[in-house]
Design an enzyme around this catalytic site. Sequence first.
Site, mmCIF file in Angstrom:
data_model
loop_
_atom_site.group_PDB
_atom_site.id
_atom_site.type_symbol
_atom_site.label_atom_id
_atom_site.label_comp_id
_atom_site.label_asym_id
_atom_site.label_seq_id
_atom_site.Cartn_x
_atom_site.Cartn_y
_atom_site.Cartn_z
ATOM 1 N N HIS A 244 0.861 -1.187 0.000
ATOM 2 C CA HIS A 244 0.000 0.000 0.000
ATOM 3 C C HIS A 244 0.891 1.229 0.000
ATOM 4 C CE1 HIS A 244 -3.255 2.716 0.698
ATOM 5 N NE2 HIS A 244 -2.678 3.192 1.779
ATOM 6 N N ASP B 117 1.111 5.034 -0.233
ATOM 7 C CA ASP B 117 0.439 6.334 -0.174
ATOM 8 C C ASP B 117 1.133 7.345 -1.078
ATOM 9 O OD1 ASP B 117 -1.668 5.960 1.790
ATOM 10 O OD2 ASP B 117 -0.037 5.571 3.201
ATOM 11 N N ASP C 253 -7.687 1.592 2.034
ATOM 12 C CA ASP C 253 -7.329 2.462 3.152
ATOM 13 C C ASP C 253 -8.234 3.673 3.378
ATOM 14 O OD1 ASP C 253 -5.793 3.065 5.389
ATOM 15 O OD2 ASP C 253 -4.338 4.261 4.271
ATOM 16 N N HIS D 14 -6.020 9.696 -0.509
ATOM 17 C CA HIS D 14 -6.714 9.709 0.787
ATOM 18 C C HIS D 14 -5.879 10.289 1.935
ATOM 19 C CE1 HIS D 14 -4.843 5.675 0.420
ATOM 20 N NE2 HIS D 14 -4.537 5.860 1.683
HETATM 21 ZN ZN LIG Z 1 -3.074 4.934 2.782
#
Ligand SMILES: [Zn+2]
Length: 1078
Positions: free
Chosen positions: A62, A64, A186, A432
């Site tokens: 994941h 970001d 997420d 996000h």
């Molecule tokens: Zn995230």
Amino acid sequence: MSEKVACRWPLFCLLVCVIGLVEGRPSIREDPITTDDPRCGYESCHPTKPNMLNVHLIPHTHDDVGWLKTVDQYYYGSETLIQKAGVQYIIDSVVDALLRDPNKRFIYVESAFFFKWWREQTSELQEKVKMLVNEGRLEFIGGAWSMNDEATTHYQSVIDQFAWGLRRLNDTFGECGRPRVGWQIDPFGHSREMASMFANMGFDGMFFGRLDYQDKDNRLMTKTPEMIWHGSANLGETSDLFTGALFNNYQAPAGFCFDILCADQPIIDGKHSPDNNVKERVDTFFKFVTRMAESYRTPNLLLTMGEDFNYQNADMWYKNLDKLIKYANERQANGSNIHLLYSTPSCYLKSLHDAGITWPTKSDDFFPYASDPHAYWTGYFTSRPTLKRYERDGNHFLQVCKQLSALAPKKAAPFEPHLTFMRETMGIMQHHDAVTGTEKQKVALDYAKRMSVAFRACGTNTRSVLNQLSTNEGAQPGRRRRSAYPFEFKSCSLLNISSCSVSESNEPFAITLYNPLAHPANEYVRVPVLGYNYVVTDYNGAELNTQVVPVPAGVSKIKHRASVAKYELIFLASDLPPVGYKTFYVQKSDTDRGHMNPSSAPRKTSSLISIGNKDLQLLFDTNGFLTEIQADGMARTISQEFLYYVGAIGNNEEFLNRSSGAYIFRPLDNKVYAVATQVDVEVYKGHLVEEVHQKFNDWISQVVRVYRDKPYAEFEWLVGPIPIGDRKGKEIVTRFKSDIQSNGVFYTDSNGREMIKRKRDHRDTWNLKLHEKIAGNYYPVTTKIALEDDTARMAILTDRAQGGSSLEDGALELMVHRRLLHDDAFGVGEPLNETEYGDGLIARGKLHLIYGQPIQKAIERQTQLETLLPPWRFFSSMSAYTVDEWRTSFKNIYTGITRALPEQVHLLTLEPWHENELLVRFEHILEKDEDPLLSKTVQFNINDILNTFNIEDIRETTLDGNAWLYDTHRMEFVPDAEEDDSYNNYAIFAKSVKEVHLLSAQKPLLATKYLDEALPAGELGAESNRLKRKTQREPFEREKPSNTIKKSPLSGDDDTKFIIELAPMQIRTFVVYLEKST
Ligand SMILES: [Zn+2]
């Protein structure tokens, strides 16, 4: 999507193909495929085993797109002391591991990172990666530029960032690069509109990680974590999306994180090693999956084997997963019925589909998200209000830039890269931890900087096009050539605090209003100026009526406002052409033009103050507060004030000690405080606008205004610096209180589109136990919040995402700003204490109040559009031209389309796509019951609208613009026949709620009621043998042919007409092929 893909409905396909493919049209990219027989997607799945529990291991990372570090810091892996994370190493390492073993699988999500990496690779490696993709070993999931937030994002920006990410994948990998599954693991809660968008982009399903802890417990207990989500109340089955909540967020089972960032034990299988732990590891793993299987309906489990920025050393993961698979599956020889395999979310989804069972359904959304009884993730709906507004400005300018780039007579070389930079920046902003405001301060500044560069980049496009258009394609270059173009067409980004260098000089200047809507617009223009005697002349030479009001005192006193403007010049720019512009010439006048130095009407303490127009009046009481509204033939009580909550403070070590922070809203003691009992007011009235300037205290002021012929009242608030001298963090709200009998019900929008009904202290899908009475009733408001009864309706439109609620009947509140002194312990590691110029951040914004009979919804929709995409203001100095020279030498009015769209149709997208292609979206902006006339299905001819382009052909695509609509076939999932008792058909385990509860910290807060509903006992092995409920439903039907482009049967060959229909809330997307320019 490649046209090689066979059509499943030959007749339908033939029809569309004949219409669409007059001759060999350029398709949306052929596969640049290296193998002759790509076997990606569902065809590349490892087989599952019948009569076994199939455990789909999903290696994933994941990544970001900015959070604790900036996008580039994450990509390059710098700042390791903040977080040891480098995306380039992840992709390097994973690709290397995948190339060595065809059995392995990996998914990648964020196109923003992937294409950064892709650019840096040799063509040899690129070919190898294409092979991995074609064989389904590397699979793209989600595929948008970033994994967007779902609460604070606007649908236009979400569609844009998917369109762009999927296009890059399509251009690079063809069909095998197209993701089939959404992956929102997420984001902090999930919107219904997002489900609808996924469905209309052709996705087969979506998986996510975060939902309310009570909802999750409930779903796991009742075998309903996977469902068919009805994404739209208007669009029917085409917006249904198979959706699954993951068991363990997106982490690996406890103890099974084999990453270099984790501390879990590897699998030690040295035969004689004293540390050999194979038996223990496999036992523990089996215990986990056995427990997990109790919560899911099919004998398939999805296990996310990864975490944030995992796989920088992919071999650590894969080596241990190889062993886990080997030793676990070896037990099958001894009767084990558990089977582990490398898999992907799409292969898992296929297994669910192939199970042939039915599924529960859902019609509401997953907001708000609470992770524990005192952690409601409703603070981020408002966090970083100025970044949220900047992002919305970015969308506004991106649309303007796209349109003007599409309309450009000549495109200079950097045109495409400039536009793409802005597209990609806006894609990053949807992440996000970007628009949400949940990033570190340094990262927020990096986002803002990127935005500012993107504005500049796209600004060179708009300047070039506007110069070409206004000088008739450069045929008459200006007399004074400071650059290649005569005019600056400068955007003033500080107009919200009445500051603009061009209009503040003593020189004459022009203001060009570019209207991105496909309808004529009437805009009251406000321009910061030095004095109060100005003449505004339009393209015909007519002088316009103007009004001057002083810059509000609260704005003037902003310390860092580097502006000398004391006044705002106001004029009505009427009939701005659709998708076009009008330019106005503004000059100072030496003679008095009849304007008085604007002075406020004396405030009479003994009587009411009123402002308004012939349809709308606002009355203020002797204390300066709004007290009554007269609208739509009614006179009703209303009030508006500012209040604040004090952010709770705690050490976050247990739920009760949770602090309010960037993610979490938690008001201390659920108390609210008024900021003032008396408001200072000044009143300014003229023939264009009447306004009240209110000062609530030293750090909150507001202008309330009503324009002469607008149906709304505007509340322009100014909040900050929020004082923290008392060492208390504060969260500022504005509250409108009416006498409407709303009975606990109110409505908030879903990403700016469909409205969702909310009920105070209630959730549609489970019995809510609310431990935070205020925060737990907050919902995301992307553009609108409303309430009504039989007699009246009050709607408030916002100019950015905010949190909002109705905490008492008749009242609506919106949180406009927050400043907090403690972190809420969800990772960001900083209090949300934004400062600028050494003091607390000041934020300014606008709310639009629309009040009237409940039938006013069409007006709200149109105002929403005008609020989102008002005419963009471009400023140019006119010191080189007199008004007459300006008027006779330049083209000061222009439209890019032939005719305005029907009132209820929005031109959602007009942008250059591939060479000689446009991407165009039309949207019906009303829901089905919002207006007796405008909510109807509407028909129009695309050719009538876009006749200024030389259209060769038009073809319809999925919502993202990267696959032919007729060629897109989604997996069908069948809903349970009766929802109420459906879970009993699948429930085979009885477990106490305590064992199932997943919160890592103590005590389940669920009542024991679930225990009373103990489910019948059974065994796991029985799972695959249970009877499946037969469904009465007919197979899912795709859209009818009538829903695709049809050629008017009346038209001749040279007069091809493209008539399309739009149903309420429908968006249709087209690739328009243009004749090649010679
Ligand atoms: Zn995230």
